[in-house]
Design an enzyme around this catalytic site. Structure first.
Site, short mmCIF file in Angstrom:
data_model
loop_
_atom_site.label_atom_id
_atom_site.label_comp_id
_atom_site.label_asym_id
_atom_site.label_seq_id
_atom_site.Cartn_x
_atom_site.Cartn_y
_atom_site.Cartn_z
N THR A 1 0.65 -1.07 0.17
CA THR A 1 -0.03 0.16 0.31
C THR A 1 0.45 0.84 0.35
O THR A 1 2.00 1.48 1.08
CB THR A 1 -0.66 -0.18 1.01
OG1 THR A 1 -1.49 -1.08 1.34
CG2 THR A 1 -2.27 1.38 1.31
N ARG B 1 -12.87 -8.19 -0.07
CA ARG B 1 -12.04 -8.51 0.99
C ARG B 1 -12.22 -7.07 0.61
O ARG B 1 -11.94 -6.68 -0.19
CB ARG B 1 -10.87 -9.26 1.00
CG ARG B 1 -10.02 -8.84 2.54
CD ARG B 1 -9.05 -8.19 1.73
NE ARG B 1 -7.97 -7.62 2.71
CZ ARG B 1 -7.05 -7.04 2.65
NH1 ARG B 1 -7.20 -6.51 1.92
NH2 ARG B 1 -6.36 -7.06 3.98
N VAL B 2 -12.07 -6.39 2.29
CA VAL B 2 -11.50 -5.39 1.82
C VAL B 2 -10.16 -4.73 3.65
O VAL B 2 -10.59 -5.29 3.82
CB VAL B 2 -12.94 -4.14 2.46
CG1 VAL B 2 -12.48 -2.40 2.23
CG2 VAL B 2 -13.71 -4.12 1.09
N GLY B 3 -9.08 -4.14 2.64
CA GLY B 3 -8.64 -3.72 4.07
C GLY B 3 -8.58 -2.87 4.82
O GLY B 3 -9.40 -2.06 4.85
N ASP B 4 -7.73 -2.30 5.48
CA ASP B 4 -7.12 -1.57 5.51
C ASP B 4 -7.08 0.47 5.18
O ASP B 4 -7.69 1.37 6.20
CB ASP B 4 -5.97 -1.08 7.06
CG ASP B 4 -5.15 -1.09 5.84
OD1 ASP B 4 -5.00 -2.17 5.23
OD2 ASP B 4 -4.12 -0.57 6.71
N THR C 1 0.64 0.44 6.42
CA THR C 1 1.16 -0.17 4.44
C THR C 1 1.14 -2.05 4.72
O THR C 1 1.71 -1.85 6.88
CB THR C 1 2.20 0.27 4.14
OG1 THR C 1 2.49 -0.85 2.84
CG2 THR C 1 3.82 0.24 5.01
N GLY C 2 1.09 -2.53 5.09
CA GLY C 2 1.03 -3.79 5.58
C GLY C 2 -0.11 -4.99 5.58
O GLY C 2 -1.40 -4.29 4.83
N GLY D 1 -3.67 -5.75 6.11
CA GLY D 1 -4.40 -4.40 6.46
C GLY D 1 -5.47 -5.31 7.91
O GLY D 1 -5.84 -4.77 8.52
N1 GLY Z 1 -3.02 -2.90 3.41
C1 GLY Z 1 -3.57 -2.95 2.65
C2 GLY Z 1 -4.25 -4.03 2.87
O1 GLY Z 1 -4.61 -5.45 3.69
O2 GLY Z 1 -5.39 -4.43 1.63
#
Ligand code: GLY
Length: 286
Positions: free
Chosen positions: A145, A173-176, A196-197, A199
């Site tokens: 990210t 799926r949705v991340g952070d 980043t990383g 989520g």
């Molecule tokens: N940090 C990006 C995700 O996990 O989608």
């Protein structure tokens, strides 16, 4: 300007926007648009790796010093989700639009429909289909990210965050990254933070909000990033094997100080300050 990973072109775009008289908000949007348009970046925008069904779905958000924010999740076929997020922030009464509704909004506002799956990303997906094994890996190609924070000559702080999410994730799926307070948070009186990383670990610790709140209580950006990482490591030490994932944070405060820290080795960031751009290795906990 500070950005996750080695992103000199993105930081240069932000710098130029500031020199041209743009605000911190203009600068972070300009920065995020660079990897979004880059087909060689497999973790953001056009050229991002698809989900397990072969679809590229994007998440992004943007936030300014006044606390205004815009966000898109699960957006398909639009190259610049960060700019859609900014439009949502500036032209709707909402913060977040998702999926088909976000796409409908983008198309109604002049964004073009684009096939985001490049031949290279498609080939990687087809390779993955052979085993179909989903295993998050740390620091894939040393980028993930893109988060960027900027402070302009009037002291305004803004941030942006953009991603195609985890490669071969479950559809939907949705991340952070599009979650205000998780992937990004800005408080104009205090500072900003970006993640980043993996989520899932940032969302469940509301990492960026936590870091800004820690700065409010007097911690430096560096101390706050370290505490944000420590919370993840402490909370999930029995659930996750730390060889298999990464989380990295960057932060700035109103005084122009910055910080960065990650779970494991390999996280770096790009900094533009006092007319100098440098790529710096962040410290790590494990
Ligand atoms: N940090 C990006 C995700 O996990 O989608």
């Amino acid at each position: 300007v500070i950005a996750t990973w080695e992103n000199e072109a993105a930081v240069a775009a932000a710098r130029q926007r500031l020199l041209d008289g743009g605000t911190a908000l203009d600068a972070v949007e300009a920065a995020a648009r660079v990897p979004e348009a880059d087909p060689e970046n497999f973790t953001v925008g056009y050229g991002g790796l698809p989900d397990r069904d072969g679809e590229v779905t994007l998440d992004a958000c943007i936030m300014n010093e006044k606390g205004d924010a815009g966000s898109v999740t699960f957006l398909k076929n639009i190259k610049h989700p960060v700019s859609v997020a900014r439009k949502i922030m500036e032209e709707t009464p909402h913060v977040m639009l998702s999926g088909a509704g976000a796409l409908q909004f983008a198309l109604a506002n002049g964004f073009e429909k684009t096939d985001l799956l490049t031949p290279e990303a498609n080939a990687r997906w087809e390779e993955w289909l052979v085993e179909k094994e989903y295993k998050p890996a740390v620091n894939i190609e040393r980028h993930d990210t893109i988060g960027v924070l900027a402070i302009d000559d009037k002291g305004r702080i803004s941030g942006a965050c953009t991603t195609s999410g985890m490669a071969f994730k479950m559809h939907g799926r949705v991340g952070d990254s599009p979650i205000i307070g998780a992937g990004l948070y800005v408080d104009g009186e205090i500072g900003g933070a970006c993640a980043t990383g993996l989520g899932e670990l940032v969302m469940t610790t509301l990492g960026s909000f936590l870091i800004v709140e820690l700065m409010r209580r007097g911690l430096s950006p560096q101390e706050a990033c370290e505490e944000g990482i420590r919370r993840i490591v402490e909370r999930y030490k029995d659930k996750y094997d730390y060889d298999e994932f990464q989380v990295g944070y960057i932060a700035i405060n109103k005084e122009g100080e910055h910080g960065a820290y990650s779970v494991v080795e390999g996280f770096n960031y790009t900094l533009y300050q006092k007319e100098k751009t440098s790529v710096v290795e962040a410290g790590n906990m494990i």
